[in-house]
Enzyme design. Structure first.
Site, PDB file in Angstrom:
ATOM      1  N   HIS A 270      -8.946   1.797  -5.723  1.00 60.38           N
ATOM      2  CA  HIS A 270      -8.113   0.922  -4.893  1.00 60.38           C
ATOM      3  C   HIS A 270      -6.690   1.439  -4.976  1.00 60.38           C
ATOM      4  CE1 HIS A 270     -11.354  -2.005  -4.508  1.00 60.38           C
ATOM      5  NE2 HIS A 270     -11.596  -1.753  -5.786  1.00 60.38           N
ATOM      6  N   VAL A 271      -6.036   1.547  -3.840  1.00 56.89           N
ATOM      7  CA  VAL A 271      -4.648   2.022  -3.807  1.00 56.89           C
ATOM      8  C   VAL A 271      -3.746   1.027  -4.533  1.00 56.89           C
ATOM      9  CG1 VAL A 271      -2.710   2.530  -2.259  1.00 56.89           C
ATOM     10  CG2 VAL A 271      -5.040   3.280  -1.652  1.00 56.89           C
ATOM     11  N   SER A 272      -3.948  -0.254  -4.256  1.00 59.65           N
ATOM     12  CA  SER A 272      -3.140  -1.305  -4.887  1.00 59.65           C
ATOM     13  C   SER A 272      -3.850  -1.803  -6.149  1.00 59.65           C
ATOM     14  CB  SER A 272      -2.936  -2.463  -3.901  1.00 59.65           C
ATOM     15  OG  SER A 272      -4.186  -3.089  -3.615  1.00 59.65           O
TER      16      SER A 272
ATOM     17  N   ASP B 134     -25.978  -2.395  -3.060  1.00 62.55           N
ATOM     18  CA  ASP B 134     -27.378  -1.931  -3.046  1.00 62.55           C
ATOM     19  C   ASP B 134     -27.460  -0.458  -2.636  1.00 62.55           C
ATOM     20  OD1 ASP B 134     -28.363  -4.353  -3.870  1.00 62.55           O
ATOM     21  OD2 ASP B 134     -28.887  -5.048  -1.858  1.00 62.55           O
TER      22      ASP B 134
ATOM     23  N   ARG C 112      -9.529 -11.066  -4.467  1.00 58.03           N
ATOM     24  CA  ARG C 112      -9.665  -9.603  -4.518  1.00 58.03           C
ATOM     25  C   ARG C 112     -10.147  -9.120  -5.882  1.00 58.03           C
ATOM     26  NH1 ARG C 112      -7.131  -7.695   0.191  1.00 58.03           N
ATOM     27  NH2 ARG C 112      -5.590  -9.187   0.943  1.00 58.03           N
TER      28      ARG C 112
ATOM     29  N   ASN D 123     -13.495   3.811  -1.840  1.00 57.71           N
ATOM     30  CA  ASN D 123     -12.548   2.705  -1.724  1.00 57.71           C
ATOM     31  C   ASN D 123     -13.190   1.722  -0.755  1.00 57.71           C
ATOM     32  OD1 ASN D 123     -10.597   0.843  -1.219  1.00 57.71           O
ATOM     33  ND2 ASN D 123      -8.913   2.320  -1.131  1.00 57.71           N
TER      34      ASN D 123
ATOM     35  N   TYR E 242       0.803  -1.231   0.000  1.00 53.07           N
ATOM     36  CA  TYR E 242       0.000   0.000   0.000  1.00 53.07           C
ATOM     37  C   TYR E 242       0.837   1.284   0.000  1.00 53.07           C
ATOM     38  CZ  TYR E 242      -3.827  -3.192   0.990  1.00 53.07           C
ATOM     39  OH  TYR E 242      -4.744  -4.215   0.909  1.00 53.07           O
TER      40      TYR E 242
HETATM   41  C1  DHK Z   1      -7.662  -1.972   0.275  1.00 58.04           C
HETATM   42  C2  DHK Z   1      -7.954  -3.035   1.058  1.00 58.04           C
HETATM   43  O1  DHK Z   1      -8.073  -2.909   2.373  1.00 58.04           O
HETATM   44  C3  DHK Z   1      -8.115  -4.389   0.485  1.00 58.04           C
HETATM   45  O2  DHK Z   1      -9.096  -5.127   1.186  1.00 58.04           O
HETATM   46  C4  DHK Z   1      -8.440  -4.380  -0.991  1.00 58.04           C
HETATM   47  C5  DHK Z   1      -7.697  -2.025  -1.207  1.00 58.04           C
HETATM   48  C6  DHK Z   1      -7.517  -3.418  -1.738  1.00 58.04           C
HETATM   49  C7  DHK Z   1      -6.775  -1.005  -1.832  1.00 58.04           C
HETATM   50  O3  DHK Z   1      -5.883  -1.369  -2.592  1.00 58.04           O
HETATM   51  O4  DHK Z   1      -6.958   0.189  -1.564  1.00 58.04           O
HETATM   52  O5  DHK Z   1      -8.337  -5.687  -1.517  1.00 58.04           O
END
Ligand code: DHK
Length: 157
Positions: free
Chosen positions: A104-106, A91, A115, A78, A27
């Site tokens: 998503h950050v990653s 919903d 995921r 996110n 992250y």
């Molecule tokens: C952040 C999370 O906490 C994960 O559960 C996701 C996501 C990815 C992110 O990349 O911001 O799978």
């Protein structure tokens, strides 16, 4: 009478309060406060207000999204760990009827198979993954253009 500026709501799911501390190899070292500053700076430059929210509780996230119905012009979500499991969140996003960008950050598609499924992606107007916290800035940029083009096509909305 002062004109109110349009607003964007950013909603962050479970564990994102630990951004910058949790699993930095995945992250990165930027914090959620850094993401907020970036999103706010981008929104302000475009003439938008920005609300930034994080909760580890699904119900609190849903309540915050309900409060945005009819109030916010755009949403950045996110969903974090709720991404692949929460039909309730899907919903809610359908019910509030506001343009949505999923961030998503990653890059979730380069990670574990579980995921890859996102209920939110089935309704999001755009999805950004793997850009780090810059994804929040890109999401604001996209939403501003999207909201402007929607309102020029549909002036009553
Ligand atoms: C952040 C999370 O906490 C994960 O559960 C996701 C996501 C990815 C992110 O990349 O911001 O799978």
């Amino acid at each position: 009478m002062s004109a109110t500026r349009p607003s964007i709501l950013v909603v962050n799911g479970p564990n994102l309060n630990l951004l910058g501390l949790r699993e930095p190899a995945i992250y990165g070292s930027d914090t959620l406060a850094d993401a907020e500053a970036l999103a706010r700076e981008t929104a302000t430059a475009a003439g938008y207000d920005l609300d930034f929210f994080q909760s580890n509780w699904e119900g609190a996230i849903i309540d915050r999204l309900h409060a945005a119905r009819g109030a916010a012009s755009g949403l950045i979500v996110n969903p974090a760990g709720l991404t692949s499991v929460s039909i309730a969140l899907l919903d809610t996003l359908l019910a509030v009827e506001i343009p949505v960008v999923e961030v998503h950050v990653s890059n979730i598609h380069r990670r574990e198979q579980f995921r890859h499924l996102s209920y939110v992606s089935t309704m999001a107007d755009a999805v950004i993954a793997g850009c780090g916290i810059a994804g929040y800035r890109y999401a604001v940029d996209f939403l501003v253009g999207h909201i402007t083009s929607r309102s020029s096509k549909n002036p009553a909305r």
